[in-house]
Write a protein that holds these residues in place. Structure first.
Motif, short mmCIF file in Angstrom:
data_model
loop_
_atom_site.label_atom_id
_atom_site.label_comp_id
_atom_site.label_asym_id
_atom_site.label_seq_id
_atom_site.Cartn_x
_atom_site.Cartn_y
_atom_site.Cartn_z
N LEU A 135 0.83 -1.22 0.00
CA LEU A 135 0.00 0.00 0.00
C LEU A 135 0.86 1.26 0.00
N LYS A 136 2.06 1.17 0.58
CA LYS A 136 2.96 2.33 0.64
C LYS A 136 3.32 2.85 -0.75
N ASP A 137 3.37 1.94 -1.72
CA ASP A 137 3.74 2.34 -3.09
C ASP A 137 2.69 3.24 -3.72
N LEU A 138 1.50 3.31 -3.13
CA LEU A 138 0.40 4.11 -3.68
C LEU A 138 0.23 5.44 -2.95
N GLU A 139 0.97 5.63 -1.86
CA GLU A 139 0.83 6.87 -1.08
C GLU A 139 1.27 8.08 -1.90
N GLY A 140 0.44 9.14 -1.86
CA GLY A 140 0.76 10.37 -2.56
C GLY A 140 0.52 10.34 -4.07
N LYS A 141 -0.01 9.22 -4.58
CA LYS A 141 -0.21 9.06 -6.02
C LYS A 141 -1.64 9.46 -6.42
N LYS A 142 -1.85 9.64 -7.74
CA LYS A 142 -3.21 9.87 -8.27
C LYS A 142 -3.86 8.51 -8.53
N ILE A 143 -5.05 8.32 -7.94
CA ILE A 143 -5.76 7.04 -8.05
C ILE A 143 -7.11 7.29 -8.72
N GLY A 144 -7.43 6.53 -9.74
CA GLY A 144 -8.71 6.68 -10.43
C GLY A 144 -9.74 5.67 -9.93
N GLY A 180 -1.56 7.59 -18.61
CA GLY A 180 -0.61 8.09 -17.62
C GLY A 180 -1.17 9.22 -16.75
N LYS A 181 -2.50 9.41 -16.77
CA LYS A 181 -3.11 10.49 -15.99
C LYS A 181 -3.32 10.08 -14.53
N VAL A 182 -3.38 8.78 -14.26
CA VAL A 182 -3.44 8.28 -12.89
C VAL A 182 -2.41 7.18 -12.75
N PHE A 183 -1.98 6.92 -11.50
CA PHE A 183 -0.96 5.90 -11.24
C PHE A 183 -1.58 4.51 -11.13
N ALA A 184 -2.84 4.49 -10.67
CA ALA A 184 -3.53 3.21 -10.50
C ALA A 184 -5.04 3.43 -10.55
N VAL A 185 -5.77 2.35 -10.77
CA VAL A 185 -7.24 2.38 -10.73
C VAL A 185 -7.68 1.41 -9.65
N THR A 186 -8.66 1.81 -8.86
CA THR A 186 -9.10 0.93 -7.78
C THR A 186 -10.60 0.70 -7.80
N THR A 187 -10.97 -0.53 -7.56
CA THR A 187 -12.35 -0.94 -7.28
C THR A 187 -12.29 -2.42 -6.90
N ASP A 188 -13.43 -3.10 -6.96
CA ASP A 188 -13.48 -4.49 -6.54
C ASP A 188 -12.70 -5.37 -7.51
N GLU A 189 -12.05 -6.40 -6.99
CA GLU A 189 -11.18 -7.25 -7.81
C GLU A 189 -11.93 -7.84 -9.01
N ALA A 190 -13.18 -8.26 -8.79
CA ALA A 190 -13.93 -8.88 -9.89
C ALA A 190 -14.16 -7.89 -11.03
N ILE A 191 -14.39 -6.63 -10.70
CA ILE A 191 -14.58 -5.59 -11.73
C ILE A 191 -13.25 -5.30 -12.42
N LEU A 192 -12.18 -5.21 -11.63
CA LEU A 192 -10.86 -4.96 -12.21
C LEU A 192 -10.49 -6.06 -13.20
N ALA A 193 -10.77 -7.32 -12.83
CA ALA A 193 -10.46 -8.44 -13.73
C ALA A 193 -11.23 -8.30 -15.03
N GLY A 194 -12.47 -7.81 -14.94
CA GLY A 194 -13.30 -7.65 -16.14
C GLY A 194 -12.78 -6.56 -17.07
N ILE A 195 -12.46 -5.40 -16.53
CA ILE A 195 -12.03 -4.30 -17.40
C ILE A 195 -10.60 -4.54 -17.91
N LEU A 196 -9.76 -5.21 -17.09
CA LEU A 196 -8.40 -5.49 -17.56
C LEU A 196 -8.42 -6.51 -18.70
N ALA A 197 -9.32 -7.48 -18.61
CA ALA A 197 -9.41 -8.50 -19.67
C ALA A 197 -9.75 -7.88 -21.02
N LYS A 198 -10.50 -6.77 -21.01
CA LYS A 198 -10.93 -6.12 -22.25
C LYS A 198 -9.94 -5.05 -22.73
N ALA A 199 -8.91 -4.74 -21.91
CA ALA A 199 -7.97 -3.68 -22.27
C ALA A 199 -7.09 -4.11 -23.43
#
Length: 271
Positions: A135-144, A180-199
């Motif tokens: 979690l420390k790697d995300l401190e101070g970053k832009k999160i979408g 590159g406008k955000v460092f990471a995107v966060t939500t529920d793992e099942a949703i992340l798996a869905g949108i990443l699969a389509k990327a």
């Protein structure tokens, strides 16, 4: 003036009474009109998205709605909603039920009644490979993330030094990550798996093992709509007992799918 105030109060009370009747009669109303109107996501695979071949909305949430409608003996009408619009749509009577990846929490339970949990996941992140180990790697970053979601609230608590950028939906947040406008995107793992699969360039990204919350999903219904809530709860409990709920999970998240997840829950009363 006194008469005007009295007339206003009568109008307000009549309006409240009408809403109460609306809430209390949903089960009978749906049977009478012959259609169950459900608020669903239409760009969030595999929970709810437009199938390219049939041009219809399909997904895990839609299969649960279809099963409930079949038990009712009515047809289904799907209305796309966002995380921010789904509860207002329900409360204003535009939809009968929400099936849209909605996390159950005490704040929302003040406004809607939830079914038993029909899906369970946890909030994680998508980031460029190798950039997030803790979690420390995300401190101070832009999160979408998405507006009006519990993900938005959770990440602000877990990462108070981060800048949270809220988008209309998760695909827009992922696009911001790719640009590159955000460092990471966060939500529920099942949703992340869905949108990443389509990327299109999914090989550049990953979902690290950094989890900040548990996310139990419930079907949302109008507050005080007891008969309808009881009917929906009995239906999904029967689906668990018959194996239908597990079959739906395997259809969308099983080992042969691109969204493979382990089913770490069962639908049980009171949860």
């Amino acid at each position: 003036m006194k008469k005007l105030v009295t007339l206003f109060m009568v109008t307000v009370l009549a309006s409240m009474a009408a809403k109460t009747v609306l809430a209390a009669d949903t089960l009978a109303d749906v049977k009478k009109k012959g259609v169950l109107v459900a608020g669903v996501k239409d760009s969030l695979p595999p929970f709810g998205y437009v199938d390219e071949k049939t041009r219809t909305i399909v997904g895990y949430d839609i299969d649960f709605i279809n099963a409930i409608a079949k038990k009712l003996g009515v047809r289904v009408e799907l209305k796309p909603v966002t995380s921010a619009s789904r509860m207002p749509q329900l409360q204003e009577g535009h939809i009968d039920i929400i099936a849209a990846t909605m996390t159950k929490n005490p704040e929302r339970a003040k406004q809607v009644d939830f079914s038993h949990t029909y899906f369970f996941t946890g909030q994680k992140f998508i980031a460029k490979k190798g950039t997030v180990k803790s979690l420390k790697d995300l401190e101070g970053k832009k999160i979408g993330t998405a507006k009006g979601s519990t993900s938005e609230q959770n990440v602000k608590k877990a990462l108070p030094t981060a800048t949270v950028l809220s988008f209309d939906d998760y695909p827009q947040a992922l696009l911001a990550l790719e640009q590159g406008k955000v460092f990471a995107v966060t939500t529920d793992e099942a949703i992340l798996a869905g949108i990443l699969a389509k990327a299109p360039n999914k090989a550049r990204f990953e979902i690290p093992r950094v989890q900040i919350s548990d996310e139990p999903y419930g079907l949302g219904m109008r507050k005080g709509d007891k008969h309808f809530v009881d009917f929906v709860n009995k239906t999904i409990l029967d689906m668990e007992k018959s194996g239908e709920a597990a079959r739906i999970f395997n259809k969308w998240f099983g080992p042969t799918t691109q969204f493979h997840l382990h089913r770490n829950f069962k639908i049980t009363a009171g949860k």
